[in-house]
Each structure stands twice: as C-alpha cells, then as structure tokens.
Scaffold this active site. Structure first.
Site, mmCIF file in Angstrom:
data_model
loop_
_atom_site.group_PDB
_atom_site.id
_atom_site.type_symbol
_atom_site.label_atom_id
_atom_site.label_comp_id
_atom_site.label_asym_id
_atom_site.label_seq_id
_atom_site.Cartn_x
_atom_site.Cartn_y
_atom_site.Cartn_z
ATOM 1 N N HIS A 94 0.819 -1.216 0.000
ATOM 2 C CA HIS A 94 0.000 0.000 0.000
ATOM 3 C C HIS A 94 0.850 1.262 0.000
ATOM 4 O O HIS A 94 0.526 2.239 -0.677
ATOM 5 C CB HIS A 94 -0.917 -0.009 1.228
ATOM 6 C CG HIS A 94 -1.819 1.178 1.324
ATOM 7 N ND1 HIS A 94 -3.070 1.202 0.764
ATOM 8 C CD2 HIS A 94 -1.649 2.388 1.909
ATOM 9 C CE1 HIS A 94 -3.633 2.387 0.995
ATOM 10 N NE2 HIS A 94 -2.791 3.117 1.695
ATOM 11 N N HIS A 121 -10.026 2.627 -0.091
ATOM 12 C CA HIS A 121 -10.112 2.166 1.298
ATOM 13 C C HIS A 121 -10.950 0.891 1.296
ATOM 14 O O HIS A 121 -11.954 0.775 1.999
ATOM 15 C CB HIS A 121 -10.725 3.242 2.195
ATOM 16 C CG HIS A 121 -9.941 3.465 3.456
ATOM 17 N ND1 HIS A 121 -10.492 3.482 4.703
ATOM 18 C CD2 HIS A 121 -8.613 3.657 3.656
ATOM 19 C CE1 HIS A 121 -9.550 3.695 5.621
ATOM 20 N NE2 HIS A 121 -8.401 3.805 4.997
#
Length: 753
Positions: A61, A112
């Site tokens: 990420h 998200h």
C-alpha cells in the site's frame, strides 16, 4: 508508559549488542530478502520500532513495490494541460493544476477497500477523511468529494451487510464536514462479493501562492504534531499488523480499521487553513496510511534529510501504547507541520483557538538521519529515504493468461436477441431496472450534494461541477468511471474506455478536460495474469493521455483485491477534471422542455460484447469491448465545448446504450421523447459504442448544430423531438414514463428497504 515496558525497550544500543535476536519480520509482512536488506542498510538488526516502520512503509500500500515499475511510464506524459501547467504532480499528496485567474485546483482519488469490508461504516468514513487531508495538505480548501463504489450482487447477503454501512460512512463523514458529494458510481458484480471497492475522491481550491509541499527543510525548524490524539485504532492498517506481534504480554490485538471523528476533522481543516493564511508553515504532511512512520520519514526524506523526534511527547489516547504501536497507529485527524522557531507560538495559538491539540515533537536536523527517542532512549536511527522512498522494487512475473483468447473469441454475436417490438419493450424495462442501470437515489439521497452553495451539477448529471470563484463563475467539473467487464476483456482498451467515458462526461457539461487521477484496483500481484492486466492498463492510460494531451497528476494502487483465488474484475477507476470558464453557461445532462430537436453525435457500431444487455439478459461476458477512438473523443469534446450556449442538454451514451440515455434524459424532468432509429432497432438502442452523446437544441438551432458538427468532423444524426409523457421509438414500441419510472426507481428500495 509502565516502567517494565521501558526497561525492556529495544533501543539502537540493544540492537547493536544483540544482533541475533529473533524478530517477527515475517509476521509483519516482510519477505526474507527484505529483512536482509534492512539489516544491510542499517549495518545491524533493526530495533522493534525500526522494524515496525520498515514493515508498514515497505508494504504494498505504501511503497508501490509491485506497481511502480509500471507507474513510472506516466512520467513520459508532458506535465502540461490544455489550459495551463501542473504546479505539483506525481509524488506529492495530490496533483495541483493551474486553472487560470490565479486559481489552482488539487484532486486525487484513493482506495479504502479492505477496511470497508471489515468495518463498513468506519472503513468508508475514514477513507473520505484521509483523502480530504491529502487535499488539505497541499494548501487547499477541500470543496467537494466523490465516491466510486463497487459491490457484490445486489441480492447477496454480504452486499446487504456492507452496502448500507459504506454508504452511511461516506455520507456521514462528508456531510458532517460540510462537503458536497457531487458524483461517483455504484456498480454491482459477483467478483466484488467479499471484496467491495470503496474509492474516495476529493477536490480542493487554492491560490497559486498558497501551494504547500510535504518536506522538512530548514535546520532548527520545529516539527509539530497537531489534531487528534494517537490511539490504538488502525495499528498497521496498511499491512495488517497486530500489536501483540511486538509484545505477547501486552494489550489484546488492536483493530486494524481506523475510527473517524468528522467534527475533529472539521476543526483541523479550519485550523490548518488559518495557519496557511498566516504564513506559518514551511512544510506539512497529513497522517494517513502508516501514521507517524510515514509522516516523519517522508517529510525528512523530501527535505534536508534529517529529523529528530521525541516520541514520548506524542499525545496519546491510550497510555499503554508501546513506541512501535505509536509509530504504526493510523489514528485519524492528525497532521504534522514544519514551523520556523519564531512562528511556533503563533502556530500553537491558532491551534488553541480552534481547540486543536498541538505539540512540538521534534526538529529538523542536518544529520541526514531520522532519529526517534523514547524517554531519552534512541529507538530509531535510520536514513529516512530508505524508509520512505527507496523500498523494494519488484519486477513481478506477468503473463497474458491462457484463457484470454477463448474469452475474447466468445463474443455476444451468438446470443439470442429480442426481435419484435414487444420483446424490445420488455427488454428495456428489465434493463432500466437492473442494478447497474437503475436509479441510485437510495444511495445519493444520503449525501448532501448542495452544502456550501457552490454545487452547479451533481448526481445524476454526467459530471459534478463546482463554482470556484463566485465573482467570475470560474469552475471545475469532475467525473469518475470504470467498466470492469471491459477491462477483463481487454485491460489495455478497458483502461482507455474508463478514461474516455470520464473525459466525455466532463465535456458534456461544457468543460475542457485537463488531467486525470487514477485508482487502480486489481487482484493479487503474485498472479502473473493479474500483473499482466495491471501492466496493460497502465500502458493504455499512458498512451491515451499522450494522444489526448492530458497528464496523470497522481493516484493510488490497490492490490490483493480478491476472495480466495478469485480476483475482482480489473477496475482501473479514472477521474477526469476539467475547467469551466463560466459555470452559469454549463450544459445540463437532460432536456426539460418539449419541442426540442434531439440529435445523436458519434457513430454507432454493432458493439454488444461486455455490454449491460449481455450481462443482464444472458449473464454473458466475452468478446472484445467497444472500439476506442481517441481522436473521435477529442473532436467530440471540442464540439461540446464549442456548443455551450447552443446545446440545451447533452448526455453521454455508455452503459445500457442509447435507450438508457433516452430513458434517463426523459425521466429527469418528466418530459418524454419520440425518436426514429435507423437500421436494426436492437443494435441502435443497446450497442455501447463510444464517442457518442445525445444532445438537444431549440428547433431553430438545429441547422447551426449540424454545421458545428461538420466543422469538428463529428458524425451527427437526427433522432427526434422531445415532448409528451412516453419514450416512443416510432414503429417499434412506446413506454409511458410512469411505467418506465416504476421499473427504474423501484430496484434499490425493494432490495435494501
């Protein structure tokens, strides 16, 4: 902090004297070669705090370790837009574009996804909060948000679990911040079952001179942490870390999903904007993924290269947190600023005025090291660039999957088609009621679209549009889009199709498309087929941007989106931002009066593979997606811009084909339409050929529109006239708008309550 925890602190001295201590690097997501590289960088084993920092910052990420070899090709695109220049681009918190009159806008879209599956409300809410702080950190006032969403089948139990919470989280956080939600998507497909996609976009406005960057420069400048206190929520959220990894006798496992407080975020926004206005910031960074690990290392790495931090000064919500946990916590509503010593008192005074806690936690140094102490003991001493920017770079194996040829050979040509007018009519009613084409008001009515009073266009218009300057009416338009089915059939073309639909949506309102931000959602990078899809999508975006003359300002990559061995449809969401010189002249997305002439701009081909019709009526996915014609898209956009003031409405043709565009345009204001289609009515109504828009003009302006289309080389065909209370395809079928509306509007309320 209990004294026993301090006594067993893993300091740099301890790490040097105890080189062979077993460390839980594997549990933290690090590979053997990565752990070995960390030891080589440091010349010793890392402390537990250093290990925590590297593990989160070298996660997929944060480090983009599997994707950056493909993303770097975006730097080949000229960093200029059709009307100006980029003031900040890839590598910053968000891209910043000159839009004229001394104004700039900044926008970005991020994911998200996994947190929103675990805890739908907080996962989605904190996704909005995080992207808003990215925009704020550039020196801009956030002015609007958007939310591209993907869910499993509408009738699936898990969709009923996650969708209401996600929508409530997006709306609840954004509404409480006073930010209008002006667009987005809600798409349903079986591949997203167990892995919904929650992508969040924010756009902000600033003057050129207000631009701020994330860097810690100026030896002796003070580092201030301000906003919410640091807690145990979201520890290791980006790499799924658990706190007992560091201390088996410590507190129970921390939740990896952050908990948001929009009221604190609102205070943080206003406080930060006043600090900017006072000229008190030399550098600034929001705290999102990887928390303090990210903020300290990125600020130091992008600045003079040195920073010293006293970690025990960090305000805590939980006094039992160990230093490792404090460094990894992703507690929300926090910012870090670099401030000259003479400005610290004024900075703290503004924070106090807004009731925002602020503490000086460190200073900029000339050591070239990021050094962090805990109660006088050194727990971190690293080269900051090795943490923030020089992480692993993987050249993952990629391979066109063996099944791709068979998939592309299985086109929609052999599927049974409706032949009679009655069959076409029934098909239309089923199509408009299908989950991906039905009315999304159940979702969008939970969002405040008009707060702040500057919303010009919002759902269900093709794009959202915001007024930037109330005196000159300068504004911007934004759209997001992606068809994952097209991307599966051909990831190169699928990414371009996502781009051109957003590009076209921005153009229908009359705006000039300027630049893109992307959110690239894919399955596991360890699967060569997924990496091939990803590489092809990046190549497609680069080539399209080069042809259209628009840059990539930045974006996000989200990998490992799959359930078991089944990846999601490749979903490269593309956001396009455009500029509108005078928003009062924007072109609406639907007609509102009878007696207007209706035209179709663009060319219709028999392109039904991957279409909504094939999906809804046959559950079929195969063949090749619609042809991408970038020059046709550019000419069409130029015509739509030239037609501002002439066109009374413009609505793009995409998912569901021409008949869906006619249905939505008729239902928007309850004004019907009578059209006459040429050739096979089924192809004319349901083909999803690109570079097409339905437009209307006053009866007396039809000749001028035909001339304008000729000047821009855009095919144009008369369709019919607006008016009445039905969708009437002459000689084929007609449907009263009341019946059409019942089918279109009833799906989500019936499914979700």
């Amino acid at each position: 902090m209990p004294e026993t925890r301090i006594a067993h602190l893993d300091t740099v001295t301890v790490a040097t004297e105890d080189p062979q201590r077993e460390q839980p690097w594997s549990d933290l997501g690090l590979k053997p070669d990565e752990y070995a590289e960390i030891r080589e960088i440091l010349g010793r084993r890392p402390t537990s705090s250093e290990l925590a920092m590297y593990s989160v910052m070298w996660s997929e990420h944060c480090s983009y370790k599997s994707s950056k070899v493909h993303l770097k090709q975006f730097s080949e695109i000229p960093q200029t837009t059709p009307v100006g220049k980029m003031l900040a681009g890839i590598g910053e918190n968000a891209g910043v574009l000159d839009i004229g009159q001394g104004y700039a806008v900044t926008f970005k879209v991020e994911s998200h996804n996994h947190p929103s599956y675990v805890e739908p409300y907080q996962g989605a809410a904190t996704g909005v909060g995080g992207i808003v702080r990215d925009i704020l950190a550039m020196g801009a006032r956030p002015v609007a948000v958007m939310d591209p969403l993907r869910f499993g089948p509408l009738d699936a139990d898990d969709t009923h679990r996650v969708l209401p919470g996600i929508v409530a989280g997006v709306g609840g956080y954004g509404n409480m911040l006073g930010l209008p939600n002006i667009g987005g998507e809600a798409v349903f497909d079986a591949s997203y079952a167990g892995n919904p996609l929650v992508n969040a976009l924010c756009v902000g406005v600033l003057r050129h001179e207000d631009l701020h960057l994330a860097k810690a420069s100026g030896v002796g400048n003070q580092v201030i942490l301000y906003g919410a206190r640091t807690g145990g929520d979201g520890i290791g959220g980006v790499s799924v870390l658990a706190s007992e990894t560091f201390d088996a006798d410590g507190p129970a496992k921390r939740p990896s999903v952050q908990v948001g407080d929009p009221f604190m975020e609102k205070l943080l926004i206003e406080c930060t904007l006043e600090i900017f206005a006072a000229g008190l910031v030399a550098g600034i960074q929001d705290l999102g993924g990887a928390g303090l690990s990210c903020a300290t290392s990125e600020l130091a790495s992008a600045g003079d290269g040195g920073m010293h931090v006293e970690l025990d000064r960090v305000p805590l919500r939980d006094s039992t947190l160990a230093p490792e946990e404090i460094l990894m916590s992703e507690s929300q509503e926090r910012m870090m600023a670099v401030v000259e010593p003479d400005d610290v008192a004024a900075f703290l005074a503004i924070c106090a005025k807004w009731d925002v806690e602020a503490v000086v936690v460190g200073e900029v140094t000339d050591t070239g090291r990021l050094q962090i102490d805990w109660h006088g003991e050194r727990v971190v001493d690293v080269p900051p660039r090795s943490v923030a920017h020089d992480g692993p770079t993987y050249h993952r194996p990629l391979e066109r999957p063996s099944w791709q040829d068979d998939l592309q050979a299985d086109g929609a040509e052999s599927l049974q088609r409706p032949g009679t007018g009655a069959e076409l009519r029934d098909t239309v009613l089923r199509m408009v009621a299908s989950p991906n084409l039905c009315d999304k008001s159940w979702i969008t009515d939970q969002y405040d679209r008009y707060v702040r009073g500057n919303t010009v266009l919002s759902q269900p218009s093709d794009s959202g549009m915001i007024r930037v300057d109330p005196d000159t009416n300068l504004g911007v338009a934004i759209s997001t889009d992606c068809n994952g089915r097209f991307a599966l059939l051909d990831p190169y073309a699928g990414a371009q199709l996502a781009l051109v639909e957003s590009y076209r949506n921005v153009a229908t309102g009359g705006a000039v498309p300027l630049a893109i931000s992307d959110c690239l959602n894919f399955g596991s990078p360890e699967d060569p087929a997924v990496m091939w899809q990803f590489a092809e999508a990046c190549r497609g975006l680069k080539d399209a941007c080069l042809t259209l003359g628009i840059p990539v300002t930045g974006g996000n990559v989200s990998l490992y989106n799959q359930t078991g061995e089944t990846p999601i449809l490749p979903t490269p969401v593309v956001a396009v931002l455009g500029v509108m010189d005078d928003v009062t002249l924007r072109t609406p997305s639907a007609w509102s009066a009878g007696g207007e002439r209706v035209f179709l701009l663009g060319e219709t081909r028999e392109e039904l593979s991957g279409s909504e019709w094939a999906h809804v009526e046959h559950g079929h996915l195969g063949g090749l997606p619609p042809t991408v014609d970038l020059e046709a898209e550019r000419s069409l956009a130029q015509l739509l811009h030239a037609g501002v003031g002439l066109l009374s409405s413009a609505h793009d043709v995409s998912d569901g084909g021409l008949v869906q565009t006619l249905a939505e345009s008729s239902l928007r204001h309850g004004v019907g339409v009578t059209v006459n289609v040429v050739g096979d009515p089924f192809v004319a109504l349901f083909s999803e050929s690109t570079a097409r828009v339905v437009v209307t003009v006053a009866d007396g302006d039809a000749e001028r529109l035909v001339e304008l289309a000729g000047e821009h080389g855009v095919p144009i065909a008369p369709l019919g006239v607006t008016g009445g209370d039905a969708l009437d395809v002459e000689g084929v079928f007609d449907v009263p708008l009341s019946e059409l509306r019942r089918a279109w509007a009833g799906t989500l309320p019936a499914a979700l309550g």
